[in-house]
Design a protein around this motif. Structure first.
Motif, PDB file in Angstrom:
ATOM      1  N   GLU A 105      -2.282  -0.687   4.968  1.00  0.00           N
ATOM      2  CA  GLU A 105      -3.754  -0.143   4.749  1.00  0.00           C
ATOM      3  C   GLU A 105      -3.757   1.644   4.258  1.00  0.00           C
ATOM      4  O   GLU A 105      -3.013   1.800   6.026  1.00  0.00           O
ATOM      5  CB  GLU A 105      -4.364  -0.451   6.043  1.00  0.00           C
ATOM      6  CG  GLU A 105      -4.116  -2.247   5.826  1.00  0.00           C
ATOM      7  CD  GLU A 105      -4.939  -2.823   4.226  1.00  0.00           C
ATOM      8  OE1 GLU A 105      -5.617  -2.035   3.095  1.00  0.00           O
ATOM      9  OE2 GLU A 105      -4.158  -4.114   3.889  1.00  0.00           O
ATOM     10  N   ARG A 106      -4.170   2.305   3.650  1.00  0.00           N
ATOM     11  CA  ARG A 106      -4.423   3.556   3.348  1.00  0.00           C
ATOM     12  C   ARG A 106      -5.233   4.046   4.572  1.00  0.00           C
ATOM     13  O   ARG A 106      -4.584   4.962   5.224  1.00  0.00           O
ATOM     14  CB  ARG A 106      -4.785   3.397   2.042  1.00  0.00           C
ATOM     15  CG  ARG A 106      -5.041   4.746   1.102  1.00  0.00           C
ATOM     16  CD  ARG A 106      -5.877   4.852   0.373  1.00  0.00           C
ATOM     17  NE  ARG A 106      -4.777   5.882  -0.293  1.00  0.00           N
ATOM     18  CZ  ARG A 106      -5.186   5.774  -1.869  1.00  0.00           C
ATOM     19  NH1 ARG A 106      -5.454   5.182  -2.133  1.00  0.00           N
ATOM     20  NH2 ARG A 106      -4.197   6.802  -2.044  1.00  0.00           N
ATOM     21  N   GLU A 107      -5.967   3.245   4.648  1.00  0.00           N
ATOM     22  CA  GLU A 107      -6.649   3.747   5.936  1.00  0.00           C
ATOM     23  C   GLU A 107      -6.161   3.533   7.027  1.00  0.00           C
ATOM     24  O   GLU A 107      -6.963   3.834   8.098  1.00  0.00           O
ATOM     25  CB  GLU A 107      -8.241   2.646   6.286  1.00  0.00           C
ATOM     26  CG  GLU A 107      -9.007   2.904   4.537  1.00  0.00           C
ATOM     27  CD  GLU A 107      -8.537   1.846   3.647  1.00  0.00           C
ATOM     28  OE1 GLU A 107      -7.858   0.557   4.211  1.00  0.00           O
ATOM     29  OE2 GLU A 107      -8.608   1.981   2.306  1.00  0.00           O
ATOM     30  N   THR A 108      -5.048   2.868   7.324  1.00  0.00           N
ATOM     31  CA  THR A 108      -4.502   2.583   8.668  1.00  0.00           C
ATOM     32  C   THR A 108      -3.907   4.020   8.765  1.00  0.00           C
ATOM     33  O   THR A 108      -3.224   5.094   7.822  1.00  0.00           O
ATOM     34  CB  THR A 108      -3.375   2.109   8.852  1.00  0.00           C
ATOM     35  OG1 THR A 108      -4.218   0.394   8.004  1.00  0.00           O
ATOM     36  CG2 THR A 108      -2.744   1.364   9.881  1.00  0.00           C
TER      37      THR A 108
END
Length: 168
Positions: free
Chosen positions: A41-44
């Motif tokens: 995930e990009r937000e991780t």
């Protein structure tokens, strides 16, 4: 893996999507074992993404027991931030191979393309088409998985060539 066969893990590392492909060669016949992607995930945060890549590659190694791995050589990117992210993802994937004792072989992108298509500047669709032909796959797959399979097939081609030439 059959008698005298070799299993190769091909890797196409990326910080958000790492492609993988496992092939087995027995008596000159190459077959597909598994191919797919490890997505993050990009937000991780970066450490967690790298951990997912490491764990995903380690699980593939445990499941299939490849004797060798193949990856494209690092290329110089225009965007230094992208190059760093790619290097980190590549490092996580290669660390999993190193911990498992799987030797890794690196190939220039142009050599991978030339090995499959006959031209070092071939586009991705041509490479994907030839990967499908070599492995007898008709279904479409993710580009990252196709790229990983391409480097695995390139590695097997290179091994065969060196054996024919009498090189070790």
């Amino acid at each position: 893996m059959g008698a005298g066969g070799i299993v190769v893990l091909g890797l196409d590392p990326g910080s958000r999507c790492t492609g993988y492909g496992l092939v087995c060669e027995v008596s000159g016949q190459v077959s597909l074992l598994e191919a797919g992607t490890i997505r993050t995930e990009r937000e991780t945060d970066v450490a967690a993404r790298l951990g997912l890549i490491y764990s995903g590659v380690a699980a593939l190694i445990e499941r299939h027991g490849p004797s060798e791995a193949a990856v494209e050589s690092v290329f110089v990117a225009v965007n230094s931030a992208s190059a760093i992210k790619l290097g980190q993802a590549r490092g996580a994937a290669l660390a999993a191979c190193g911990v498992a004792g799987v030797p890794v072989f690196a190939y220039e992108p142009t050599l991978v393309k030339k090995s499959l298509v006959g031209a070092g500047r071939a586009d991705k669709s041509q490479v994907a088409f030839m990967v499908g032909r070599v492995l007898g796959c008709r279904e479409a797959m993710a580009k990252d998985a196709s790229d990983a399979l391409a480097v695995a097939v390139c590695h097997l081609n290179r091994k065969r060539f060196l054996k024919l030439c009498g090189a070790s």
